[in-house]
Design an enzyme around this catalytic site. Structure first.
Site, PDB file in Angstrom:
ATOM      1  N   ASP A  25       0.866  -1.340   0.138  1.00 49.01           N
ATOM      2  CA  ASP A  25      -0.047   0.169  -0.046  1.00 49.01           C
ATOM      3  C   ASP A  25       0.872   1.168   0.133  1.00 49.01           C
ATOM      4  O   ASP A  25       1.876   1.351   0.655  1.00 49.01           O
ATOM      5  CB  ASP A  25      -0.881   0.010   1.165  1.00 49.01           C
ATOM      6  N   GLU A  63     -10.538  -2.746   4.239  1.00 52.77           N
ATOM      7  CA  GLU A  63      -8.942  -2.210   4.630  1.00 52.77           C
ATOM      8  C   GLU A  63      -9.066  -0.605   3.948  1.00 52.77           C
ATOM      9  O   GLU A  63      -9.727  -0.262   3.185  1.00 52.77           O
ATOM     10  CB  GLU A  63      -8.169  -2.963   4.031  1.00 52.77           C
TER      11      GLU A  63
END
Ligand code: FRU
Length: 513
Positions: free
Chosen positions: A47, A221
């Site tokens: 990420d 998430e």
């Protein structure tokens, strides 16, 4: 900090100095190495984290495991750019410590020194992130008073813990001027929580959203929450909540609604699912904090990957890359309503190297296959077809074409769909989840259809009709000679315009710059 991490920290610090670019011609030149997307020099990346703009620099922190090419004890890697395009690698920003590994989070500029961490002229950058320790997830903070170059973890960490929740992560924080508080949106299993704080250190729960809204095909998430103008109208604003889903399926969805400082209210039916990307490889995208008002854009970037196969994709000494940076716009679209639209940032135009072809107002049949057979490494295609004049059944491009196959990218006119078909690449059949066709309904079926396609060494990003639909896809073709074919089945198509640019690499060796 335990001695294991101290040794690691020393090792990495001696290896990297700010702005170091190796003087090697193979630098960033491996077969699958993205040429104009961000990827780390080595190691595993997932990420984007801590996206923040401060004093002329866009920061990109990222989930980083330097010692391997699979997910490991996470660190925060770091790079900066002045144009959202050319990235300068900086030393690892933060290491795991006794509280836990460095999971995803954000960075904000503490403009009014609410945290009390500022002790010089520079504003303090405060990072808010998850730390994971044997399945236990807590939120911690760290601060930097030197433009993000060095970071001090707060001695009072963690600042937020709720042991009753196992999936409790990925804080995204922003300053809410109406309530004069910091707001945190946090992913908690199948929903998001909201917390607020006067100083980034003490957090209070204010509400939650989502347990019965949208898709629950996996754990939630990396949420983000921001207010947007509808079609640039400052008197018509809505809140947008985005969230990534990791499970059977890996993807991103969004909600449009209201936020009063405490909680979010969805304006659309709770069972409605609004996907952000129609391809498979756009994940964990979050937006930049503190973009100056004079710019005013909502900018974001995503990890170009998908958890179900993320650790198995072909890799060299690194694994993982980001998407191109995109601008988000909330637009009213006839026949659909409000939609979150993504556009490539205009900064990307600066890597156009040469115009390979540019034609206007011609029939496909008159082009006489002028394009087919073109061999390009990295390029951009802009196509506008006038559907009212065309009677073709299907049209598009076969890209990454070699003796073993191609990727089919196009418009299925009869079904009113746009698609990317990865099934015709031989080696995709060896990778689970790759040999697939992804499609999306065209919102506008007559009139002009626009395809804007970015091709890099191992990826495709397609923006349909100015970003109404976006496809983000990894592509791994084994051959080095890859050509382009433009096709049109049945009938003919009227081309309003077609332009192809070859694109430059952003990773320059200094002697070639
Ligand atoms: C999303 C994610 C986050 C977590 C991070 C760990 O891809 O699973 O939820 O913080 O990756 O690397």
């Amino acid at each position: 900090m335990s001695s294991f991490y101290l040794v690691l920290e020393k090792m990495y610090t001696s290896r990297y100095t700010e702005g170091s670019i190796k003087m090697r011609s193979e630098y960033y030149n491996e077969r699958y190495r993205p040429q104009y997307h961000f990827s780390p020099e080595y190691g595993w990346m997932n990420d984007p984290n801590g996206l923040v703009y401060y004093d002329g620099e866009y920061h990109l922190f990222y989930q980083f495991y330097p010692l391997g090419i699979v997910h490991g004890p996470m660190h925060w890697g770091h790079a900066v750019s002045t144009d959202l395009l050319r990235w300068n690698h900086l030393p690892i920003a933060m290491y795991p410590d006794d509280v836990g590994f460095m999971f995803s989070g954000c960075v904000v500029v503490d403009e009014h020194n609410t945290s009390g961490f500022q002790h010089g002229k520079e504003k303090t950058l405060v990072a808010v992130f998850t730390q994971e320790n044997n399945g236990r997830q807590v939120q911690s903070i760290a601060y930097s008073n030197d433009r993000g170059r060095t970071w001090e973890k707060y001695s009072g960490n963690p600042v937020l813990e709720r042991p009753e929740f196992r999936d409790f992560r990925d804080p995204k924080v922003f300053w809410h001027s109406e309530t004069e508080k910091w707001i945190m949106v946090l992913a908690v299993k199948d929903r998001v929580h909201f917390y607020n704080s006067p100083n980034l250190k003490e957090w209070e729960f204010t509400g939650e959203f989502g347990s019965s809204d949208g898709s629950h095909d996996g754990v939630w998430e990396c949420p983000d929450l921001f207010e947007m103008m509808v079609d640039g109208d400052k008197n018509n604003k809505k809140w947008v909540l985005t969230v990534s889903i990791n499970g059977k399926l890996s993807g991103m969805q969004y909600f449009i609604g209201k936020f009063d400082g405490n909680t979010f209210v969805n304006e659309n039916p709770s069972e409605e699912v609004r996907w952000i990307d129609s391809g498979k490889d756009f994940y964990a995208a979050v937006s930049w904090s503190d973009i100056p008002a004079a710019d005013g854009r909502r900018l974001w970037i995503g990890w170009m990957n998908c958890w179900p196969y993320a650790e198995k994709i072909p890799a060299g000494k690194w694994r993982g890359n980001m998407s191109i940076v995109r601008e988000l716009v909330l637009s009213k679209i006839d026949g659909f309503g409000l939609k979150l639209v993504q556009k490539p940032v205009s900064e990307l135009e600066s890597i156009r190297k040469g115009e390979i072809i540019s034609v206007r107002d011609v029939w496909y049949s008159a082009l006489d296959n002028a394009i087919s057979g073109l061999m390009l490494d990295t390029y951009e295609i802009l196509l506008e077809i006038d559907m009212s004049k065309s009677n073709s059944d299907q049209l598009g491009f076969k890209l990454f074409r070699d003796e073993d196959g191609y990727v089919d990218v196009g418009v299925d006119v009869s079904k009113g769909k746009v698609f990317i078909d990865r099934r015709h690449i031989a080696c995709h059949h060896k990778m689970e989840g790759f040999a697939e066709r992804h499609e999306a309904g065209l919102i506008r079926k007559d009139g002009i259809i626009k395809l804007h396609i970015y091709v890099d060494r191992a990826s495709l990003e397609m923006f349909v009709n100015e970003g109404e639909n976006v496809f983000t896809e990894l592509i791994f073709s084994e051959s080095d000679s890859r050509s382009i074919e433009f096709y049109c089945t049945e009938g003919d198509a009227y081309i309003k315009s077609l332009t192809i640019y070859s694109l430059d690499s952003i990773w320059k060796c200094p002697e070639k710059a």
